[in-house]
Scaffold this motif. Structure first.
Motif, PDB file in Angstrom:
ATOM      1  N   SER A   1      -5.735 -15.120   2.425  1.00 25.76           N
ATOM      2  CA  SER A   1      -4.495 -15.601   3.052  1.00 25.76           C
ATOM      3  C   SER A   1      -3.684 -14.445   3.613  1.00 25.76           C
ATOM      4  N   ASN A   2      -4.391 -13.479   4.220  1.00 29.25           N
ATOM      5  CA  ASN A   2      -3.801 -12.304   4.877  1.00 29.25           C
ATOM      6  C   ASN A   2      -3.219 -11.303   3.903  1.00 29.25           C
ATOM      7  N   ALA A   3      -3.478 -11.448   2.595  1.00 30.65           N
ATOM      8  CA  ALA A   3      -2.937 -10.484   1.644  1.00 30.65           C
ATOM      9  C   ALA A   3      -3.709  -9.176   1.662  1.00 30.65           C
ATOM     10  N   VAL A   4      -4.937  -9.192   2.221  1.00 29.93           N
ATOM     11  CA  VAL A   4      -5.766  -7.987   2.269  1.00 29.93           C
ATOM     12  C   VAL A   4      -6.166  -7.751   3.723  1.00 29.93           C
ATOM     13  N   LEU A   5      -5.935  -6.503   4.187  1.00 30.71           N
ATOM     14  CA  LEU A   5      -6.374  -6.084   5.519  1.00 30.71           C
ATOM     15  C   LEU A   5      -7.549  -5.116   5.338  1.00 30.71           C
ATOM     16  N   GLU A   6      -8.708  -5.442   5.935  1.00 25.58           N
ATOM     17  CA  GLU A   6      -9.902  -4.608   5.810  1.00 25.58           C
ATOM     18  C   GLU A   6     -10.211  -3.952   7.148  1.00 25.58           C
ATOM     19  N   ILE A   7     -10.451  -2.614   7.113  1.00 22.68           N
ATOM     20  CA  ILE A   7     -10.840  -1.857   8.311  1.00 22.68           C
ATOM     21  C   ILE A   7     -12.180  -1.180   7.996  1.00 22.68           C
ATOM     22  N   PRO A   8     -13.274  -1.765   8.420  1.00 25.04           N
ATOM     23  CA  PRO A   8     -14.568  -1.126   8.151  1.00 25.04           C
ATOM     24  C   PRO A   8     -14.840   0.018   9.127  1.00 25.04           C
ATOM     25  N   ASN A   9     -15.756   0.935   8.728  1.00 28.70           N
ATOM     26  CA  ASN A   9     -16.189   2.050   9.575  1.00 28.70           C
ATOM     27  C   ASN A   9     -14.976   2.764  10.176  1.00 28.70           C
ATOM     28  N   PHE A  10     -14.104   3.251   9.306  1.00 27.66           N
ATOM     29  CA  PHE A  10     -12.828   3.837   9.717  1.00 27.66           C
ATOM     30  C   PHE A  10     -13.067   5.058  10.603  1.00 27.66           C
ATOM     31  N   GLN A  11     -12.360   5.098  11.758  1.00 26.58           N
ATOM     32  CA  GLN A  11     -12.439   6.210  12.697  1.00 26.58           C
ATOM     33  C   GLN A  11     -11.041   6.755  12.943  1.00 26.58           C
ATOM     34  N   GLN A  12     -10.968   7.901  13.619  1.00 19.35           N
ATOM     35  CA  GLN A  12      -9.670   8.540  13.832  1.00 19.35           C
ATOM     36  C   GLN A  12      -8.739   7.648  14.647  1.00 19.35           C
ATOM     37  N   ASP A  13      -9.310   6.832  15.566  1.00 19.81           N
ATOM     38  CA  ASP A  13      -8.464   5.941  16.356  1.00 19.81           C
ATOM     39  C   ASP A  13      -7.762   4.896  15.495  1.00 19.81           C
TER      40      ASP A  13
ATOM     41  N   GLY B   1       3.435   1.792   5.951  1.00 20.12           N
ATOM     42  CA  GLY B   1       2.695   2.921   5.389  1.00 20.12           C
ATOM     43  C   GLY B   1       1.790   3.521   6.454  1.00 20.12           C
ATOM     44  N   ARG B   2       1.492   4.775   6.313  1.00 23.32           N
ATOM     45  CA  ARG B   2       0.664   5.481   7.292  1.00 23.32           C
ATOM     46  C   ARG B   2      -0.714   5.729   6.694  1.00 23.32           C
ATOM     47  N   ILE B   3      -1.741   5.476   7.534  1.00 20.57           N
ATOM     48  CA  ILE B   3      -3.121   5.785   7.134  1.00 20.57           C
ATOM     49  C   ILE B   3      -3.513   7.068   7.844  1.00 20.57           C
ATOM     50  N   SER B   4      -3.830   8.089   7.053  1.00 18.19           N
ATOM     51  CA  SER B   4      -4.212   9.388   7.631  1.00 18.19           C
ATOM     52  C   SER B   4      -5.741   9.504   7.618  1.00 18.19           C
ATOM     53  N   PHE B   5      -6.273  10.121   8.650  1.00 18.31           N
ATOM     54  CA  PHE B   5      -7.717  10.261   8.826  1.00 18.31           C
ATOM     55  C   PHE B   5      -8.176  11.608   8.309  1.00 18.31           C
ATOM     56  N   HIS B   6      -9.250  11.632   7.539  1.00 22.88           N
ATOM     57  CA  HIS B   6      -9.878  12.893   7.172  1.00 22.88           C
ATOM     58  C   HIS B   6     -11.380  12.709   7.226  1.00 22.88           C
ATOM     59  N   ALA B   7     -12.089  13.812   7.435  1.00 21.42           N
ATOM     60  CA  ALA B   7     -13.544  13.754   7.557  1.00 21.42           C
ATOM     61  C   ALA B   7     -14.164  14.982   6.946  1.00 21.42           C
ATOM     62  N   LYS B   8     -15.266  14.765   6.217  1.00 14.77           N
ATOM     63  CA  LYS B   8     -16.033  15.899   5.712  1.00 14.77           C
ATOM     64  C   LYS B   8     -16.659  16.635   6.891  1.00 14.77           C
ATOM     65  N   PRO B   9     -17.034  17.874   6.699  1.00 11.89           N
ATOM     66  CA  PRO B   9     -17.699  18.602   7.796  1.00 11.89           C
ATOM     67  C   PRO B   9     -19.002  17.901   8.195  1.00 11.89           C
TER      68      PRO B   9
ATOM     69  N   PHE C   1       0.854  -1.185   0.000  1.00  8.81           N
ATOM     70  CA  PHE C   1       0.000   0.000   0.000  1.00  8.81           C
ATOM     71  C   PHE C   1       0.885   1.229   0.000  1.00  8.81           C
ATOM     72  N   PRO C   2       0.358   2.367  -0.542  1.00 11.20           N
ATOM     73  CA  PRO C   2       1.167   3.596  -0.611  1.00 11.20           C
ATOM     74  C   PRO C   2       1.326   4.223   0.771  1.00 11.20           C
ATOM     75  N   ASP C   3       2.166   5.219   0.836  1.00 13.74           N
ATOM     76  CA  ASP C   3       2.413   5.951   2.082  1.00 13.74           C
ATOM     77  C   ASP C   3       2.382   7.436   1.758  1.00 13.74           C
ATOM     78  N   PRO C   4       1.440   8.215   2.262  1.00 11.36           N
ATOM     79  CA  PRO C   4       0.365   7.789   3.172  1.00 11.36           C
ATOM     80  C   PRO C   4      -0.868   7.309   2.396  1.00 11.36           C
ATOM     81  N   VAL C   5      -1.824   6.734   3.146  1.00 12.35           N
ATOM     82  CA  VAL C   5      -3.129   6.347   2.601  1.00 12.35           C
ATOM     83  C   VAL C   5      -4.185   7.239   3.245  1.00 12.35           C
ATOM     84  N   PRO C   6      -4.814   8.147   2.470  1.00 14.36           N
ATOM     85  CA  PRO C   6      -5.870   8.976   3.064  1.00 14.36           C
ATOM     86  C   PRO C   6      -7.156   8.143   3.236  1.00 14.36           C
ATOM     87  N   ALA C   7      -7.801   8.271   4.379  1.00 13.07           N
ATOM     88  CA  ALA C   7      -9.007   7.480   4.662  1.00 13.07           C
ATOM     89  C   ALA C   7     -10.079   8.386   5.242  1.00 13.07           C
TER      90      ALA C   7
END
Length: 1035
Positions: free
Chosen positions: A295-307, A327-335, A250-256
């Motif tokens: 086989s662990n090739a994909v990591l899924e994080i549903p309902n992504f939160q800042q934590d 890689g770093r996953i950065s958190f962003h949120a619409k207003p 995965f790229p670095d960073p990953v915006p979520a």
């Protein structure tokens, strides 16, 4: 009618305000420190304001279309509500769209419809504006995009990468050799949904073949296939083991975005096939929502939160080594709104303060719109972050306002309407009551609440006198007048006058001072028995000017006399609120409160009603211990229903009893504080149910639920058979009978009888055993038994536990022999067509007993079914046989009988019955009644050859129920003048009486009459007693 006045200027201003629909306003209190006589009054409450500016029902949404859309049309939906009905306009990339000069674009009901789509002209950001006379609002921005076709594939050795110009989501799959055989992903093979490439960590001979990439467009539902690419194995050497080489990471960073689904891919080549694992560099474990797939090739994080943001590591490892991708996953949120403003209706010259707040990352910035135009901070208008303030409002400030929160991920809008109100005071909704009443010595509060914008200044008048604050008079800043400790002198007409710059208005009411209300009769606490009826009194003395109402509450709930009329009724006059309670039940016990409401005060008085009743049913009746004749019971008490329980009684039932029976107990009297007792006098080996009944001073209560069925223990029988007897039977038999022992007295299984007998005078008993409980007869057969000889007998009972008692000894006789001699000198004679008389000589000089005689008769020896039998008991030698057939020969024989049966029959004799009497009644009956003499004449009856000759006639006189015979066809009868008579004539013959004539009725008042026929000329009514006697004698 309330006294409400308006000045002409007030009317003018209100007319102007109505035209702007600013006629309803809100309430606001002035500071309590204001102590002027003239005070500022509040406007009306904004709860009644009708805000009619535009409100969004539906806002446009982003739209992605295929450039080859078959209908070549797009619709952006926009709908708002308001009054008048809103109108709409649209903009594209900030430029207003003019549907009148654009044939491809039109507005329908607020929605924008675009025909003949053109990617270059129609792509962009659209925004809808809704407006009416109240103002304008902008919708959210919506983008229209076009999905492009797949352009081409580039192939690099094994890894095939599809290249697209496409903004929407794609899915990838690979076909192995031919459709529908798709490549199945496992620890060795992986298809990246980011790049579309197929990766094989370690190639095996089974992988050799042709591979075709399939790309699906989830928006346009298009599908594209690459050209087949062959995979072959090289023959120039064997590849050895090597450490993992991460090919997909995965790229670095990953915006979520907040609440989105985040997928991270990681796959490595290597020999042996590497194993994939994941971790967070912070060491925080993954929450349960995180899933690993393929086989662990994909990591899924549903309902992504800042934590969930942070640095993630993918570790690929085999026995040759390991490799890591980070890689770093950065958190962003619409207003997102966390505080908004509400519609406001404010008076002219008031101040407005609205504040809105939104969450989001990065932190949103704010701006304000009025009727779709940017609000600039200047003069009276100030904007700070999300706060808008406007001082000294004027009518031009009215309109639709929108707070806009925006960051680089989105923009949100929130709308509210501002109504600036201006009106003269008026009391159309809050006038003073025409008549106001107050109790002498109480405190009176008069409220002055005009509707006005800006708030009005008010003063109070008593008559024509302007009121000033005093020791008893209080004038509050909100316009309220308060009079303490009112007296009769305070009675007057009070007027509130309200003014502002637009006019004035007033409202008036008369204050009446009344005497206090007094309770004259109160209810008292009572105890009563269930089922009785009572009246709870509640009576008052009150001022005649007051309206009085009575109500009753029971245990805090108002009594509904309509719903509960079966038990509750209000009785008494206008000054009485007495409550009648009929047929009182337990649930009527509690606190009753009589409430007296007048125009000026409310009084109440209460009483406690205790309802007593027989006790409630005990519960949990349990058999603690049981024997063959006793049962130890326990139970829990029921409710005493207001009267202490004084005792208990125990009842039981079995399959052999009818209903429940009272039982004896130890102790004999079970007192109210006892919860156990021993039931005695039970039958062994019987299934019992028990229940308990409580009693108190009121009476017996309901019985408890029954206990579980319980069987007493078995024991030897304690009851001997009764009614022991016997005798009879046939030769050489001894018959013994008894009354079977009832099942409930058999005391156990295996029940039967022991029969003991012996010849009279003999000591030794002979015993026989019968194992059938229901048998009641035993026959002992032995050729040596002398006939009719006495035997001592007794019968006992037994079961599996042993033998019980025997009955008392009784003497019976063995069977006797039948009589051995037939009767002699048997003879017979015919008495009529239906009777034969049989006579014989009694049997004597034989050893057998004779109990009576039996006559057997028949018509023909060849027809045994015609045999009849007559038996008489005793030493009789004559019998009449009746009911025989007329003119028929019968054979007869006589035999003596006893308990062994009939003896030998006498020699048969025969006898023929007489011919039958004529079957015709006498005709032409003439009768004459002179004085007490009745003279009768009739025609003779002539018999046929098959009938008996007529020998005379009989007259039946039914008042005395007697018969007179004559051989003539006339007769004279002397009758009593004080009686009624019924007379019938019959022919007589050897065969008996013939058919009777129709009855002749002679009434005691008919003396000196005459008649003919069958007496039809003189029908009389006899008494019921005479008729019954008549017919009994006749038939």
């Amino acid at each position: 009618m309330d006294d409400i006045t308006h000045t002409p200027s007030s009317f003018y201003i209100q007319t102007l305000v109505v035209a702007h629909l600013f006629v309803i306003i809100k309430e606001r209190n002035l500071p309590a420190s204001c102590d002027q006589t003239l005070c500022a009054l509040s406007p009306a409450c904004t709860e009644d304001v009708i805000f009619q500016g535009p409100r969004w029902r539906t806002e446009p949404s982003d739209l992605i279309l295929s450039i080859n859309s078959p209908d070549h049309q797009a619709t952006l939906t926009c709908e708002a509500e308001g009054s008048p009905q809103p109108q709409y306009r649209w903009s594209l990339n900030g430029t207003l769209i003019d549907p009148g000069h654009d044939y491809r674009r039109r507005v329908s009901g607020g929605s924008l419809i675009i025909s003949n789509l053109d990617k270059d002209q129609d792509s962009g950001v659209y925004q809808c504006t809704a407006f009416n006379t109240r103002g304008s609002i902008l919708s959210r921005r919506a983008s229209l995009q076009f999905a492009c076709q797949l352009l081409y594939f580039s192939t690099i050795n094994l890894i095939k990468v599809p290249l697209l110009i496409f903004p929407a989501e794609l899915t990838f799959a690979w076909i192995f050799n031919q459709y529908p055989y798709f490549v199945q992903q496992d620890s060795r093979r992986f298809i990246s949904q980011e790049t579309g490439s197929l990766y094989i960590a370690k190639v095996e001979p089974s992988d050799v073949g042709n591979y075709t990439c399939v790309v699906n467009n989830t928006i346009t539902r298009e599908k594209a296939l690459s050209s087949p690419t062959p995979l072959v194995l090289r023959n120039d050497g064997v590849m050895g083991e090597y450490e993992p080489k991460i090919e997909v990471h995965f790229p670095d960073p990953v915006p979520a975005a907040k609440e989105s689904m985040v997928k991270l891919e990681c796959f490595a080549l290597g020999n042996p096939v590497p194993e994939i694992s994941w971790r967070r560099t912070s060491g925080v474990p993954f929450p349960s929502k995180v899933k690993m797939k393929n086989s662990n090739a994909v990591l899924e994080i549903p309902n992504f939160q800042q934590d969930d943001s942070g640095t993630y590591e993918c570790i690929a490892e085999n026995r040759r080594g390991k490799n890591v991708a980070r890689g770093r996953i950065s958190f962003h949120a619409k207003p997102h709104w966390i505080q908004t403003m509400t519609d406001s209706a404010l008076s002219i010259e008031e101040n407005l303060f609205w504040e809105c707040k939104a969450s989001g990352k990065p932190k949103p910035s704010y701006s304000w719109l009025k009727n779709g135009e940017q609000v600039m901070a200047e003069g009276r208008v100030q904007i700070e972050n999300g706060a808008l303030s406007i001082t000294a409002l004027n009518l031009s400030d009215s309109g639709m306002y929108q707070c806009v929160a925006e960051n680089k991920h989105g923009t949100i809008y929130y709308s509210a309407q501002l109504m600036v109100l201006a009106s003269a005071p008026h009391f159309s909704k809050t006038p003073l009551k025409t008549v106001l009443k107050a109790r002498l010595g109480s405190e009176v509060t008069l409220e002055c609440k005009p509707e006005a914008s800006p708030p009005a200044i008010s003063l109070w008048k008593k008559g024509n006198e302007i009121l000033q604050r005093s020791e008893r008079l209080s004038l509050f800043s909100n316009g309220t007048l308060q009079i303490a400790n009112v007296t009769k002198r305070d009675a007057a007409i009070y007027t509130c006058v309200a003014k502002n710059q637009f006019g004035s208005a007033s409202t008036s009411g008369r204050l009446i001072i009344t005497e206090p209300t007094r309770l004259t009769v109160r209810p008292t606490n009572m105890e009563i028995i269930v089922g009785e009826s009572i009246v709870l009194p509640c009576q008052i003395a009150s001022d005649p000017a007051l309206d009085v109402t009575f109500s009753w509450a029971f245990n805090g709930q108002l009594i509904d006399f309509r719903r509960d009329g079966d038990h509750y009724e209000r009785v008494g006059g206008s000054l009485s609120g007495d409550l009648m309670i009929r047929n009182i039940q337990l649930n009527h016990g509690g606190k009753y409160v009589c409430v007296i409401d007048t125009d000026v005060e409310s009084l109440s008085t209460s009483a406690i009603l205790v309802v007593k009743a027989p006790p409630g049913p005990p519960d949990k009746v349990t058999v603690e211990e049981i024997t063959d004749s006793t049962a130890q019971l326990s139970w829990t008490p029921g409710r005493d229903n207001g009267s202490p329980i004084t005792g208990y009684s125990v009842q039981a039932r079995t399959p052999f009893t009818v209903g429940w029976q009272a039982m004896d107990t130890v102790p004999e009297a079970v007192t109210g504080n006892m919860l156990t007792a021993t039931v005695v006098g039970l039958n062994a080996w019987v299934e019992y149910e028990f229940r308990v009944v409580a009693r108190n001073a009121i009476g017996l209560g309901e019985p408890s639920p029954s206990s579980a069925k319980t069987r007493t223990e078995d024991t030897i029988p304690d009851t001997a058979p009764t009614d022991v007897g016997g005798g009879g039977g046939t030769k050489s038999e001894l018959v013994i009978t008894w009354e079977p022992v009832p099942e409930e007295l058999q005391n156990g299984d295996g029940f039967g009888y022991i029969i003991a007998f012996r010849p009279a005078g003999v000591v030794t008993w002979t015993r026989a055993v019968i194992s059938t409980p229901g048998v009641s007869r035993y026959v002992f057969r032995n050729d040596t038994i002398p006939p009719f000889s006495p035997f001592d007998i007794k019968v006992g009972a037994y079961n599996n536990r042993g033998e019980g008692p025997f009955s008392t000894i009784t003497t019976v006789y063995s069977a006797e022999d039948v009589p051995s001699v037939p009767p002699k000198r048997v003879r017979a004679r015919s008495l009529s067509a239906t009777q034969i008389e049989v006579m014989w000589e009694a049997v004597s000089d034989m050893p057998e007993r004779v109990l009576g005689y039996e006559v057997v008769y028949w018509e023909d020896d060849t027809k045994p079914d015609t045999i009849g039998k007559v038996r008489i008991t005793g030493n009789y030698t004559l019998v009449n046989i009746t009911g025989l057939k007329a003119n028929t020969a019968f054979y007869l024989s006589v035999a003596a009988f006893n308990t062994a049966g009939p003896g030998p029959q006498s020699a048969p004799i025969n006898c023929t019955t007489k011919k039958p009497p004529p079957d015709r009644a006498p005709l032409n009956i003439q009768w004459t009644m002179i004085g007490s003499t009745l003279t009768l004449h009739w025609d003779p009856v002539v018999a046929t050859e098959t009938e008996s000759k007529v020998t005379g006639y009989s007259k039946h006189r039914y008042n005395e129920i007697n018969t007179i015979f004559t051989n003539k066809t006339k007769a004279e009868l002397t009758l009593s003048a004080s009686d009624n008579y019924l007379i019938q004539i019959k022919a007589l013959s050897e065969g008996g009486e013939g058919v009777g004539s129709e009855p002749i009725h002679i009434h005691k008042l008919s003396m000196g009459a005459r008649g003919s026929g069958a007496g039809h000329l003189s029908r009389v009514s006899l008494s019921a007693l005479l008729i019954r006697s008549l017919f009994c004698s006749l038939w």
